[in-house]
Write a protein that holds these residues in place. Structure first.
Motif, PDB file in Angstrom:
ATOM      1  N   GLU A  67      -7.798  14.082   1.368  1.00 25.68           N
ATOM      2  CA  GLU A  67      -8.538  12.986   1.999  1.00 25.68           C
ATOM      3  C   GLU A  67      -9.137  12.057   0.943  1.00 25.68           C
ATOM      4  N   LYS A  68      -9.654  12.637  -0.131  1.00 25.73           N
ATOM      5  CA  LYS A  68     -10.255  11.851  -1.215  1.00 25.73           C
ATOM      6  C   LYS A  68      -9.222  10.920  -1.843  1.00 25.73           C
ATOM      7  N   GLN A  69      -8.026  11.439  -2.068  1.00 26.18           N
ATOM      8  CA  GLN A  69      -6.947  10.653  -2.666  1.00 26.18           C
ATOM      9  C   GLN A  69      -6.496   9.539  -1.721  1.00 26.18           C
ATOM     10  N   PHE A  70      -6.362   9.872  -0.451  1.00 26.65           N
ATOM     11  CA  PHE A  70      -5.915   8.890   0.530  1.00 26.65           C
ATOM     12  C   PHE A  70      -6.947   7.769   0.673  1.00 26.65           C
ATOM     13  N   ASN A  71      -8.213   8.137   0.662  1.00 26.81           N
ATOM     14  CA  ASN A  71      -9.289   7.155   0.737  1.00 26.81           C
ATOM     15  C   ASN A  71      -9.249   6.227  -0.472  1.00 26.81           C
ATOM     16  N   ARG A  72      -8.924   6.781  -1.627  1.00 29.41           N
ATOM     17  CA  ARG A  72      -8.806   5.969  -2.842  1.00 29.41           C
ATOM     18  C   ARG A  72      -7.651   4.971  -2.730  1.00 29.41           C
ATOM     19  N   TYR A  73      -6.546   5.417  -2.145  1.00 29.83           N
ATOM     20  CA  TYR A  73      -5.411   4.511  -1.939  1.00 29.83           C
ATOM     21  C   TYR A  73      -5.807   3.358  -1.014  1.00 29.83           C
ATOM     22  N   TYR A  74      -6.580   3.697   0.037  1.00 37.28           N
ATOM     23  CA  TYR A  74      -7.028   2.648   0.955  1.00 37.28           C
ATOM     24  C   TYR A  74      -7.891   1.610   0.216  1.00 37.28           C
ATOM     25  N   LYS A  75      -8.828   2.084  -0.587  1.00 40.84           N
ATOM     26  CA  LYS A  75      -9.707   1.167  -1.315  1.00 40.84           C
ATOM     27  C   LYS A  75      -8.922   0.291  -2.287  1.00 40.84           C
ATOM     28  N   GLU A  76      -7.905   0.870  -2.911  1.00 44.71           N
ATOM     29  CA  GLU A  76      -7.048   0.091  -3.811  1.00 44.71           C
ATOM     30  C   GLU A  76      -6.297  -0.984  -3.024  1.00 44.71           C
ATOM     31  N   ALA A  77      -5.788  -0.608  -1.856  1.00 45.96           N
ATOM     32  CA  ALA A  77      -5.059  -1.560  -1.013  1.00 45.96           C
ATOM     33  C   ALA A  77      -5.983  -2.660  -0.510  1.00 45.96           C
ATOM     34  N   ALA A  78      -7.218  -2.281  -0.133  1.00 48.60           N
ATOM     35  CA  ALA A  78      -8.183  -3.251   0.396  1.00 48.60           C
ATOM     36  C   ALA A  78      -8.624  -4.245  -0.670  1.00 48.60           C
ATOM     37  N   GLY A  79      -8.518  -3.849  -1.927  1.00 48.40           N
ATOM     38  CA  GLY A  79      -8.937  -4.722  -3.028  1.00 48.40           C
ATOM     39  C   GLY A  79      -7.904  -5.771  -3.389  1.00 48.40           C
ATOM     40  N   LYS A  80      -6.722  -5.715  -2.771  1.00 53.26           N
ATOM     41  CA  LYS A  80      -5.663  -6.683  -3.058  1.00 53.26           C
ATOM     42  C   LYS A  80      -5.655  -7.788  -2.005  1.00 53.26           C
ATOM     43  N   LYS A  81      -5.164  -8.947  -2.395  1.00 53.81           N
ATOM     44  CA  LYS A  81      -5.034 -10.050  -1.444  1.00 53.81           C
ATOM     45  C   LYS A  81      -3.876  -9.772  -0.492  1.00 53.81           C
ATOM     46  N   GLY A  82      -4.042 -10.189   0.746  1.00 53.82           N
ATOM     47  CA  GLY A  82      -2.964 -10.007   1.714  1.00 53.82           C
ATOM     48  C   GLY A  82      -3.256  -8.888   2.691  1.00 53.82           C
ATOM     49  N   THR A  84      -3.794  -5.471   4.075  1.00 52.70           N
ATOM     50  CA  THR A  84      -4.208  -4.181   3.520  1.00 52.70           C
ATOM     51  C   THR A  84      -3.272  -3.051   3.944  1.00 52.70           C
ATOM     52  N   GLY A  85      -2.840  -3.072   5.214  1.00 50.25           N
ATOM     53  CA  GLY A  85      -1.933  -2.041   5.702  1.00 50.25           C
ATOM     54  C   GLY A  85      -0.618  -2.023   4.943  1.00 50.25           C
ATOM     55  N   GLU A  86      -0.061  -3.206   4.690  1.00 55.13           N
ATOM     56  CA  GLU A  86       1.191  -3.310   3.935  1.00 55.13           C
ATOM     57  C   GLU A  86       1.000  -2.795   2.510  1.00 55.13           C
ATOM     58  N   HIS A  87      -0.125  -3.153   1.904  1.00 52.10           N
ATOM     59  CA  HIS A  87      -0.408  -2.697   0.542  1.00 52.10           C
ATOM     60  C   HIS A  87      -0.545  -1.177   0.488  1.00 52.10           C
ATOM     61  N   LEU A  88      -1.159  -0.604   1.532  1.00 54.16           N
ATOM     62  CA  LEU A  88      -1.328   0.851   1.587  1.00 54.16           C
ATOM     63  C   LEU A  88       0.024   1.545   1.629  1.00 54.16           C
ATOM     64  N   ILE A  89       0.928   1.032   2.449  1.00 52.43           N
ATOM     65  CA  ILE A  89       2.279   1.602   2.534  1.00 52.43           C
ATOM     66  C   ILE A  89       2.981   1.493   1.184  1.00 52.43           C
ATOM     67  N   GLY A  90       2.838   0.343   0.534  1.00 58.56           N
ATOM     68  CA  GLY A  90       3.461   0.134  -0.774  1.00 58.56           C
ATOM     69  C   GLY A  90       2.977   1.142  -1.805  1.00 58.56           C
TER      70      GLY A  90
END
Length: 203
Positions: A67-82, A84-90
Motif C-alpha cells: 500500500e505504501k508503494q502504491f500510494n507513492r506511485y499515486y503521488k508521483e503521478a499526481a505531481g505530473k501535468k495531465g 493523473t490516472g494515465e500517469h499512474l498506469i504508465g
C-alpha cells in the motif's frame, strides 16, 4: 515480501472478476467471494466502496505491491501535468516485473517478481534484481543466458493465453521497452478504472 502470493486467487474471487484472464482462475467456476460468507448477497457499494474496490483491483493486478508503494506511485503521478490516472498506469507499466510479465518471459505477475528478485534478468546488459526498478524508453530487458531454458520461461513464451502489447518489442528472450503506454494500450483482461483510484486518494 507481501503475503499476497500465497492467496492470489482470493483476489479474483473477492473482486468477482478474473483480473489476470487466466484459465485456472476459480472465478471461472465459482463467481462468489472466498470464505464461509462468500455466497451471501452483496449490498450496494457506496461511492467510497466503489473507489476502494477499483484501487484494490488495480493494485492487486500488479502482484505484491505494498500500500505504501502504491500510494507513492499515486503521488508521483499526481505531481505530473495531465491526466493523473494515465500517469499512474504508465508508472505501473514501467516496473521491471511488469515488463518481464508483458514480454511473456514468465507466466504470471507473481512469477515475474520472483524471477527478477532471483537475478534472472538483465537491463541494458547489467543484472537487475529489483522488481520495482523503473524501466525507461529504449531500455533492453533480457533473460540471462543461463536462465533461458528454465521450464517456466519456455512455457510462458509458448502460451496462447495473452499477447505481447505494442509498446514492447520481443525477439526471443530479449525485449525493448518502446514507450510508456496509455490506458487504452494496456491489455488488461478486465476493465481498470484509474480515475476512481485517483478519486479514492483525493478524498
Amino acid at each position: 515480501m507481501s503475503k499476497r502470493i500465497s492467496a492470489k486467487h482470493k483476489i479474483d474471487r473477492r473482486m468477482g472478476e478474473n483480473i489476470w484472464g487466466r484459465a485456472k482462475s476459480p472465478v471461472n467456476t465459482r463467481q462468489y467471494g472466498p470464505g464461509e460468507h462468500g455466497q451471501r448477497r452483496k449490498g450496494k457499494l457506496s461511492d467510497f466502496g466503489i473507489q476502494l474496490r477499483a484501487k484494490q483491483k488495480l493494485k492487486g493486478y500488479y502482484g505484491s505491491i505494498t500500500e505504501k508503494q502504491f500510494n507513492r506511485y499515486y503521488k508521483e503521478a499526481a505531481g505530473k501535468k495531465g491526466d493523473t490516472g494515465e500517469h499512474l498506469i504508465g508508472i505501473l507499466e514501467r516496473r521491471l516485473d511488469a515488463v518481464v510479465y508483458r514480454a511473456k518471459f514468465v507466466p504470471t505477475v507473481f512469477a515475474a517478481r520472483q524471477f527478477v528478485s532471483h537475478g534472472h534478468v538483465l537491463v541494458n546488459g547489467k543484472r537487475a534484481n529489483v522488481p520495482s526498478y523503473m524501466v525507461k524508453e529504449g531500455d533492453v530487458i533480457e533473460v540471462r543466458e543461463k536462465s533461458r531454458q528454465m521450464p517456466m520461461v519456455l512455457e510462458a513464451g509458448q502460451s496462447p493465453e495473452r499477447d505481447v502489447p505494442e509498446y514492447i518489442t520481443v525477439e526471443g528472450t530479449k525485449a525493448t521497452f518502446m514507450r510508456v503506454p496509455t490506458l487504452d494500450e494496456v491489455p488488461y483482461p478486465v476493465q481498470m478504472e484509474p480515475n476512481l483510484v485517483v478519486e479514492f486518494y483525493s478524498r
